[in-house]
Design an enzyme around this catalytic site. Structure first.
Site, PDB file in Angstrom:
ATOM      1  N   ASP A 166      -6.379  -6.397  -4.641  1.00  0.00           N
ATOM      2  CA  ASP A 166      -7.698  -7.034  -4.561  1.00  0.00           C
ATOM      3  C   ASP A 166      -8.693  -6.451  -5.560  1.00  0.00           C
ATOM      4  O   ASP A 166      -8.453  -5.405  -6.155  1.00  0.00           O
ATOM      5  CB  ASP A 166      -8.270  -6.832  -3.149  1.00  0.00           C
ATOM      6  CG  ASP A 166      -7.768  -7.901  -2.202  1.00  0.00           C
ATOM      7  OD1 ASP A 166      -7.092  -8.842  -2.662  1.00  0.00           O
ATOM      8  OD2 ASP A 166      -8.042  -7.790  -0.991  1.00  0.00           O
TER       9      ASP A 166
ATOM     10  N   TYR B  33       1.054   3.091  -0.315  1.00  0.00           N
ATOM     11  CA  TYR B  33      -0.371   2.981  -0.584  1.00  0.00           C
ATOM     12  C   TYR B  33      -1.033   4.288  -0.188  1.00  0.00           C
ATOM     13  O   TYR B  33      -0.613   4.941   0.774  1.00  0.00           O
ATOM     14  CB  TYR B  33      -0.996   1.851   0.243  1.00  0.00           C
ATOM     15  CG  TYR B  33      -0.747   0.473  -0.305  1.00  0.00           C
ATOM     16  CD1 TYR B  33      -1.572  -0.066  -1.279  1.00  0.00           C
ATOM     17  CD2 TYR B  33       0.320  -0.297   0.162  1.00  0.00           C
ATOM     18  CE1 TYR B  33      -1.353  -1.339  -1.780  1.00  0.00           C
ATOM     19  CE2 TYR B  33       0.545  -1.575  -0.339  1.00  0.00           C
ATOM     20  CZ  TYR B  33      -0.294  -2.098  -1.308  1.00  0.00           C
ATOM     21  OH  TYR B  33      -0.076  -3.341  -1.800  1.00  0.00           O
TER      22      TYR B  33
END
Lengths: 251, 251
Positions: free
Chosen positions: A54, A112
């Site tokens: 994003d 992540y």
């Protein structure tokens, strides 16, 4: 034709995300494809990445592939591409791979990381790479809550309702940990795949646990509900890093 | 009227330096004065800082003062100003001081730090806060050279010829050190004052020592020459931080 696979780092601050969008020309993909197109003398080039990130999200080890008829050595790909890319996108590794390798479909594991700055005052030098949380946090409780995230679960409650992915929302999280690093908390999430906004909603919820607004035992209850509204807020983009992507048959 | 003294942090990346310039409206001073003017309902406000910093140079603890007739508590100054400042400028401390305090003339000591990233590859996340040196460096030699910098010397050779300062180029450096911090070298310079570009020229010269292109013993020879051309190149702005400013009669 040969297939080339690259590992790329980027500072997502000044981009509206990885994937090309009709309404923005500031995407990572657009910058890389432009550079490749230039190297191929104007022939339009397309890349396929392990997944999108994003706006504002960073990558330490994003992976993409493309097909080329240039047959240049790996080192020259790295150097050539780098010369044409802005300073906030950097090619870390280049490997020639077999034509059946696919950067998106062959992933086996993604990692992540999420950085939380846990200080009273903000820090101008980390404003784009951390989420500033100026409250006292109970790290013990956060660690307890993390344990409930590990394993195979339906993560519907921890995924954005905006997601267009239908059906299967079951994912396996191999690692969900939180450690103190100086004045920061470092969250690590390793799993076979992640739903849209999943890491950011997990972190948002874990911070609420740290603040005493939820209990670690609430995590399985939230999961059971399979409803986004039961989980916490979505933590901001700038603390998130796509750290590493692993592939089937690797190493 | 009362005099207010502030400690400010800034990420200098997107600025053409601290001091207001006729040809740029992206200076730190301009942003702060604009915020203060707004707080004073349009009455033009001026600040006086401990000194200027160049384009791209950062501050961890820059100091400035201004005079105000608003009589607001220190905490409200901090909060009020911060609301009007961009996210790369941050007020760290606010103190009311006596009317004879002067942020520029009363300094007793300044500390600068300089970060060198000593890795083969660049790092996108540190591109604006470090100088990337991809060569093997002999840290022992750099430390030896640092010893020659400490003390009271004429630093003409280590100051930009562009400087308009005439006369006295003698400064006392209380500390000139280099330590390894992970994959970085951290240089610390503490002294009673620094000439224009002095820290950056010192670092540029010390890196040459680390690469074996000069010897530690060359430092006193360069000093003796009192000629800018004898020293090394000016290291880039983005590794430099104005770390701390101390004042007479403090602590």
């Amino acid at each position: 034709m040969e297939r080339v696979c690259c590992v790329v780092q980027y500072d997502g601050t000044n981009y509206s995300g990885f994937q090309i969008q009709s309404n923005s020309n500031r995407t990572i993909q657009e910058k890389i494809e432009k550079a490749l197109t230039k190297m191929h003398k104007g022939k339009p080039m397309k890349i396929i990445a392990s997944g999108r990130t994003d706006a504002g999200v960073h990558a330490y080890g994003q992976v993409f592939h493309f097909d080329s008829d240039l047959y240049i050595p790996e080192y020259n790909w790295k150097k050539g591409l780098q010369t044409l890319l802005p300073s906030d996108i950097q090619i870390v590794e280049v490997h020639k791979v077999s034509m059946d390798f696919h950067a998106r479909y062959d992933t086996s594991q993604k990692e992540y990381r999420y950085r939380v700055l846990n200080t009273k005052d903000k820090d101008v030098f980390r404003r784009n790479v951390t989420y500033h949380v100026p409250y006292d946090l109970n790290i013990g409780k956060i660690k307890e809550a993390c344990k409930y995230i590990e394993g195979t679960h339906d993560f519907t409650s921890f995924s954005s309702t905006k997601t267009r992915v239908r059906g299967e929302r079951v994912r396996t999280v191999y690692e969900a940990t939180c450690e103190i690093q100086g004045d920061e908390l470092l969250f690590i999430f390793r799993g076979d795949g992640f739903l849209y906004n999943m890491v950011r909603i997990l972190v948002g919820t874990l911070i609420q646990v740290g603040r005493g607004r939820r209990e670690p035992e609430d995590i399985p209850v939230i999961m059971e509900a399979k409803e986004r509204t039961k989980a916490g807020v979505t933590a901001p983009a700038q603390g998130l890093f796509l750290w590493k992507v692993d592939y089937k048959g690797q190493g």
